[in-house]
Design a protein around this motif. Structure first.
Motif, PDB file in Angstrom:
ATOM      1  N   MET A 195      57.527  14.080  56.672  1.00  0.00           N
ATOM      2  CA  MET A 195      57.552  15.204  57.605  1.00  0.00           C
ATOM      3  C   MET A 195      57.393  14.727  59.046  1.00  0.00           C
ATOM      4  SD  MET A 195      58.156  17.887  55.931  1.00  0.00           S
ATOM      5  CE  MET A 195      57.680  19.338  56.850  1.00  0.00           C
ATOM      6  N   ALA A 196      56.425  13.844  59.260  1.00  0.00           N
ATOM      7  CA  ALA A 196      56.151  13.389  60.621  1.00  0.00           C
ATOM      8  C   ALA A 196      57.348  12.644  61.204  1.00  0.00           C
ATOM      9  CB  ALA A 196      54.911  12.496  60.636  1.00  0.00           C
ATOM     10  N   SER A 197      58.002  11.846  60.386  1.00  0.00           N
ATOM     11  CA  SER A 197      59.096  11.040  60.930  1.00  0.00           C
ATOM     12  C   SER A 197      60.412  11.785  60.896  1.00  0.00           C
ATOM     13  CB  SER A 197      59.196   9.723  60.159  1.00  0.00           C
ATOM     14  OG  SER A 197      59.498   9.987  58.804  1.00  0.00           O
ATOM     15  N   GLY A 198      60.749  12.350  59.760  1.00  0.00           N
ATOM     16  CA  GLY A 198      62.085  12.926  59.607  1.00  0.00           C
ATOM     17  C   GLY A 198      62.192  14.359  60.096  1.00  0.00           C
ATOM     18  N   PHE A 199      61.073  15.060  60.165  1.00  0.00           N
ATOM     19  CA  PHE A 199      61.127  16.479  60.514  1.00  0.00           C
ATOM     20  C   PHE A 199      60.649  16.738  61.937  1.00  0.00           C
ATOM     21  CE2 PHE A 199      59.721  20.948  60.171  1.00  0.00           C
ATOM     22  CZ  PHE A 199      60.903  21.511  59.692  1.00  0.00           C
ATOM     23  N   TYR A 200      59.468  16.172  62.268  1.00  0.00           N
ATOM     24  CA  TYR A 200      58.924  16.407  63.616  1.00  0.00           C
ATOM     25  C   TYR A 200      59.287  15.310  64.621  1.00  0.00           C
ATOM     26  CZ  TYR A 200      55.910  19.788  61.252  1.00  0.00           C
ATOM     27  OH  TYR A 200      55.432  20.824  60.507  1.00  0.00           O
ATOM     28  N   PHE A 201      59.813  14.193  64.157  1.00  0.00           N
ATOM     29  CA  PHE A 201      60.067  13.028  65.022  1.00  0.00           C
ATOM     30  C   PHE A 201      58.840  12.677  65.865  1.00  0.00           C
ATOM     31  CE2 PHE A 201      64.351  14.771  64.352  1.00  0.00           C
ATOM     32  CZ  PHE A 201      64.903  13.665  63.699  1.00  0.00           C
ATOM     33  N   ASP A 202      57.649  12.745  65.220  1.00  0.00           N
ATOM     34  CA  ASP A 202      56.418  12.514  65.953  1.00  0.00           C
ATOM     35  C   ASP A 202      55.892  11.120  65.639  1.00  0.00           C
ATOM     36  OD1 ASP A 202      53.889  12.366  66.945  1.00  0.00           O
ATOM     37  OD2 ASP A 202      53.262  14.350  66.236  1.00  0.00           O
ATOM     38  N   ALA A 238      48.148   9.397  66.839  1.00  0.00           N
ATOM     39  CA  ALA A 238      47.488  10.681  67.080  1.00  0.00           C
ATOM     40  C   ALA A 238      47.936  11.665  66.015  1.00  0.00           C
ATOM     41  CB  ALA A 238      47.856  11.202  68.469  1.00  0.00           C
ATOM     42  N   VAL A 239      47.180  12.731  65.881  1.00  0.00           N
ATOM     43  CA  VAL A 239      47.554  13.797  64.953  1.00  0.00           C
ATOM     44  C   VAL A 239      47.899  15.020  65.771  1.00  0.00           C
ATOM     45  CG1 VAL A 239      46.793  15.157  62.992  1.00  0.00           C
ATOM     46  CG2 VAL A 239      45.869  12.873  63.337  1.00  0.00           C
ATOM     47  N   ASN A 256      59.194   2.970  70.818  1.00  0.00           N
ATOM     48  CA  ASN A 256      58.758   3.725  69.641  1.00  0.00           C
ATOM     49  C   ASN A 256      57.687   2.986  68.868  1.00  0.00           C
ATOM     50  OD1 ASN A 256      60.266   5.984  70.013  1.00  0.00           O
ATOM     51  ND2 ASN A 256      62.014   5.254  68.822  1.00  0.00           N
ATOM     52  N   ILE A 257      57.884   1.698  68.744  1.00  0.00           N
ATOM     53  CA  ILE A 257      56.882   0.909  68.023  1.00  0.00           C
ATOM     54  C   ILE A 257      55.559   0.952  68.773  1.00  0.00           C
ATOM     55  CG2 ILE A 257      56.225  -1.437  67.364  1.00  0.00           C
ATOM     56  CD1 ILE A 257      59.095  -1.910  66.557  1.00  0.00           C
ATOM     57  N   ARG A 258      55.662   0.898  70.124  1.00  0.00           N
ATOM     58  CA  ARG A 258      54.440   0.953  70.913  1.00  0.00           C
ATOM     59  C   ARG A 258      53.738   2.302  70.727  1.00  0.00           C
ATOM     60  NH1 ARG A 258      55.474  -1.662  76.166  1.00  0.00           N
ATOM     61  NH2 ARG A 258      56.611   0.235  76.700  1.00  0.00           N
ATOM     62  N   ILE A 259      54.506   3.346  70.720  1.00  0.00           N
ATOM     63  CA  ILE A 259      53.903   4.674  70.504  1.00  0.00           C
ATOM     64  C   ILE A 259      53.202   4.718  69.147  1.00  0.00           C
ATOM     65  CG2 ILE A 259      54.419   7.116  70.086  1.00  0.00           C
ATOM     66  CD1 ILE A 259      56.702   6.828  72.108  1.00  0.00           C
ATOM     67  N   MET A 260      53.901   4.204  68.135  1.00  0.00           N
ATOM     68  CA  MET A 260      53.354   4.264  66.780  1.00  0.00           C
ATOM     69  C   MET A 260      52.025   3.530  66.667  1.00  0.00           C
ATOM     70  SD  MET A 260      56.590   3.731  64.253  1.00  0.00           S
ATOM     71  CE  MET A 260      55.676   3.101  62.886  1.00  0.00           C
ATOM     72  N   PHE A 261      52.013   2.309  67.175  1.00  0.00           N
ATOM     73  CA  PHE A 261      50.856   1.471  66.862  1.00  0.00           C
ATOM     74  C   PHE A 261      49.775   1.466  67.940  1.00  0.00           C
ATOM     75  CE2 PHE A 261      54.064  -0.164  63.974  1.00  0.00           C
ATOM     76  CZ  PHE A 261      53.367  -0.038  62.786  1.00  0.00           C
ATOM     77  N   ILE A 305      49.448   7.796  60.304  1.00  0.00           N
ATOM     78  CA  ILE A 305      49.585   7.745  58.836  1.00  0.00           C
ATOM     79  C   ILE A 305      49.669   6.301  58.346  1.00  0.00           C
ATOM     80  CG2 ILE A 305      51.127   8.332  56.920  1.00  0.00           C
ATOM     81  CD1 ILE A 305      51.793  10.914  58.491  1.00  0.00           C
ATOM     82  N   VAL A 306      50.422   5.500  59.088  1.00  0.00           N
ATOM     83  CA  VAL A 306      50.550   4.091  58.698  1.00  0.00           C
ATOM     84  C   VAL A 306      49.179   3.412  58.738  1.00  0.00           C
ATOM     85  CG1 VAL A 306      51.487   1.847  59.369  1.00  0.00           C
ATOM     86  CG2 VAL A 306      52.964   3.865  59.366  1.00  0.00           C
ATOM     87  N   TYR A 307      48.398   3.710  59.766  1.00  0.00           N
ATOM     88  CA  TYR A 307      47.058   3.119  59.838  1.00  0.00           C
ATOM     89  C   TYR A 307      46.189   3.577  58.666  1.00  0.00           C
ATOM     90  CZ  TYR A 307      47.477   0.726  64.305  1.00  0.00           C
ATOM     91  OH  TYR A 307      47.832  -0.142  65.277  1.00  0.00           O
ATOM     92  N   LEU A 308      46.316   4.847  58.310  1.00  0.00           N
ATOM     93  CA  LEU A 308      45.537   5.367  57.183  1.00  0.00           C
ATOM     94  C   LEU A 308      45.886   4.615  55.893  1.00  0.00           C
ATOM     95  CD1 LEU A 308      45.310   9.260  57.282  1.00  0.00           C
ATOM     96  CD2 LEU A 308      43.452   7.618  57.004  1.00  0.00           C
ATOM     97  N   ILE A 309      47.194   4.434  55.693  1.00  0.00           N
ATOM     98  CA  ILE A 309      47.634   3.739  54.475  1.00  0.00           C
ATOM     99  C   ILE A 309      47.133   2.305  54.479  1.00  0.00           C
ATOM    100  CG2 ILE A 309      49.655   2.901  53.203  1.00  0.00           C
ATOM    101  CD1 ILE A 309      51.132   5.419  54.116  1.00  0.00           C
ATOM    102  N   LEU A 310      47.229   1.667  55.647  1.00  0.00           N
ATOM    103  CA  LEU A 310      46.761   0.276  55.742  1.00  0.00           C
ATOM    104  C   LEU A 310      45.273   0.172  55.453  1.00  0.00           C
ATOM    105  CD1 LEU A 310      48.669  -1.190  58.833  1.00  0.00           C
ATOM    106  CD2 LEU A 310      48.931  -1.794  56.417  1.00  0.00           C
TER     107      LEU A 310
END
Ligand SMILES: Nc1ncnc2c1ncn2[C@@H]1O[C@H](COP(=O)(O)OP(=O)(O)OP(=O)(O)O)[C@@H](O)[C@H]1O
Ligand SMILES: [Mg+2]
Lengths: 290, 251
Positions: free
Chosen positions: A248-255, A80-81, A71-76, A262-267
């Motif tokens: 929404m992305a994490s808790g609703f879509y599990f995407d 994707a959107v 999951n961490i690998r997918i995230m970072f 989103i994390v990259y955007l915030i960073l």
């Protein structure tokens, strides 16, 4: 640092000497720190002791760890959107920035006037005590809780978020502003009053220009904090913005691809912010303390 | 003209610091107040603009008893009284000209003081005063970078910005070297001679008092033990001021 050279021999002290009090506050701080460490240790021990009881039976730890790494690998590595557009994510980021900016600005204005009532250099002891304890009370309750408290009255959403964030910002800024004003030499302010300079001219023409650099740095630091808070309340209190998208992305879509984006955007926003605030801190706030 | 009649002061729980002090100071004159440490010099000077609230007596300045003024009138009167301190009392993190401009705030109404930045005329005047005290090259330097003597001259320029009628100087030269001492004393002397100001100055150096003052007041243990023109003061008179049980001067 504690023992400043006494440089006004032969001058009648305008008030009680402040030295002993300073020592006292240092001791108090130490005591507080000890208490805090004590509590943290206690919590750590209880946490470790209860870990075995919360692990559900039949969990394959190897598989679970593998899944986490995936999951961490997918995230970072594969952000994707998919559920929304990149543009709307940027829009949500701007919304969070605007929330942080607005609450910091309103907070700074209120805090400035309240800080005048909380500075040893300007206000009588009893007033300082009242204001400082009220502010300490507000600070003691986390920002998120204030937002939730206000959302009881105003409903979940942007209004509660603005008021809750502002509320905590005021309490935070009053303390640091008052500390900055306290750093001005009391005798000099007294001397100017003795020359017939009124209170408000003193504030606007003497105090403000002198403390402006440190006020601005503190306000900027609070802006940084408020941005983090704005993201959090977006998720927790439905205040919108990038926090809500994250929720929404994490808790609703599990995407997890989108979570990564989103994390990259915030960073992308917070890292420059962090660098600027670090520079300001070393430049103005440490220097003022010497 | 400043006329003090039977001024007394006892600090809370302390001993008597001023006992029936009466004196007169005139425009265009430098009045030196000398006496041993703890004699009450600072207390006397600070009572004059009511930084210390005394117990009884009368302080007539501009024909009014300063002790009876209300808050507003006191503020107005204070704006006409410059003060010079041993430790300068400048805002060290600001520049010379900024500190000098603070003096003009005393003259302004509250609203003008809050809203307006300093006018062109005020800046011009500040620069002129900085030049007069010999600091033209330091106008835009931070006060923390100035020497003691320079800081004291900034303090004087700041007071002059008030357009004062009287200057109260509490040991203005106590921490200065001889050269700076001369410079500061010459400036104060000139203010009396050329601008006809009333200068009251607490001093520890008798020779300086003799050199620059028109009038010497000796204070010991809260009482006036000498009061006379510098020219008429004998060495014996001066010595007497510092004797612990000095006889009280009559008249
Ligand atoms: N804030 C105060 N509270 C109590 N007593 C005081 C206070 N200030 C001064 N005194 C006392 O009043 C007396 C006169 O003090 P003052 O400072 O006026 O003397 P001074 O002549 O200015 O001395 P110096 O030459 O050392 O400056 C002294 O005995 C002093 O201890
Ligand atoms: Mg003194």
């Amino acid at each position: 640092m504690i023992s400043k050279p006494e440089k006004q021999l032969g001058v009648v002290p305008a008030s009680r000497p402040v030295m002993p009090k300073l020592n006292l506050s240092f001791r108090l701080k130490d005591k507080r720190r000890r208490t805090i460490y004590g509590v943290i240790m206690l919590l750590m021990v209880t946490t470790l002791a209860t870990v075995p009881t919360i692990i559900p039976k039949g969990v394959n730890l190897v598989a679970a760890t593998q899944g986490l790494i995936d999951n961490i690998r997918i995230m970072f590595l594969h952000p994707a959107v998919s559920n929304t557009s990149f543009g709307s994510l940027v829009g949500a980021l701007v919304q969070s920035i605007a929330l942080a900016f607005l609450t910091t600005l309103i907070g700074a204005i209120f805090a400035f006037f309240i800080a005048l009532m909380a500075s040893r250099n300007l206000a009588p002891r009893w007033l300082i005590d009242i204001v400082q304890s009220a502010m300490a009370f507000v600070r003691a309750i986390p920002t998120i809780l204030w937002v939730l408290i206000y959302s009881v009255a105003l409903g979940l959403g942007a209004n509660a978020a603005v008021i809750g964030l502002t509320f905590h910002s005021v309490a935070y800024l009053v303390k640091v502003y008052a500390d900055s004003i306290d750093e001005l030499p009391k005798d000099t302010l007294a001397a100017l009053r003795a020359m017939g300079v009124g209170f408000w001219p003193l504030v606007s023409q003497v105090i403000l220009p002198t403390v402006m650099p440190s006020f601005l740095s503190w306000t900027f630091i609070r802006f940084e904090i408020n941005f983090a808070n704005a993201v959090a309340v977006g998720a927790a209190a439905g205040a919108g913005g990038i926090g809500y998208q994250l929720f929404m992305a994490s808790g609703f879509y599990f995407d997890f691809h989108e979570v990564g984006m989103i994390v990259y955007l915030i960073l992308a926003f917070t890292i420059p912010l962090e660098i600027i605030s670090y520079k300001l801190r070393t430049r103005y706030i440490k220097r003022a303390g010497k | 003209m400043l006329e003090i009649n039977k001024l007394s002061k006892t600090y809370d729980g302390g001993k008597r610091s001023l006992t029936d002090v009466s004196l007169t100071a005139k425009e265009g004159e430098v009045t030196a107040i000398i006496g041993p440490s703890g004699a009450g010099k600072t207390t006397l000077l600070r009572s004059i603009n009511q930084l210390i609230v005394d117990d009884s007596g009368e302080i007539l300045f501009d024909g009014q008893d300063i002790r009876k003024l209300n808050h507003r009138q006191l503020k107005k009167t204070r704006s006409k009284i410059g003060m010079i301190f041993q430790n300068y009392n400048l805002i060290e993190s600001l520049t010379t000209i900024e500190n000098v401009l603070h003096g003009s705030l005393a003259r302004k109404s509250t609203l003008a003081g809050v809203l307006s930045l300093y006018s062109k005329d005020e800046k011009q005047e500040a620069l002129q005063l900085i030049d007069e005290v010999g600091l033209a090259d330091f106008a835009f330097k931070y006060c923390s970078d100035l020497s003691g003597g320079q800081k004291q001259r900034v303090g004087i320029a700041r007071s002059l910005m008030q357009h004062p009628k009287m200057m109260l100087c509490d040991e203005p030269i106590a921490s200065l070297d001889p050269r700076s001492t001369t410079m500061v004393m010459e400036i104060l002397r000139r203010l009396a001679d050329e601008k006809h100001m009333m200068i009251l100055i607490n001093l520890h150096q008798v020779d300086i008092a003799k050199e620059y003052a028109d009038h010497i007041i000796g204070l010991n243990n809260g009482r006036i033990v000498f009061d006379g023109a510098t020219a008429t003061a004998t060495d014996r008179d001066i010595e007497n001021i510092y004797v612990s049980d000095a006889p009280v001067a009559v008249g």
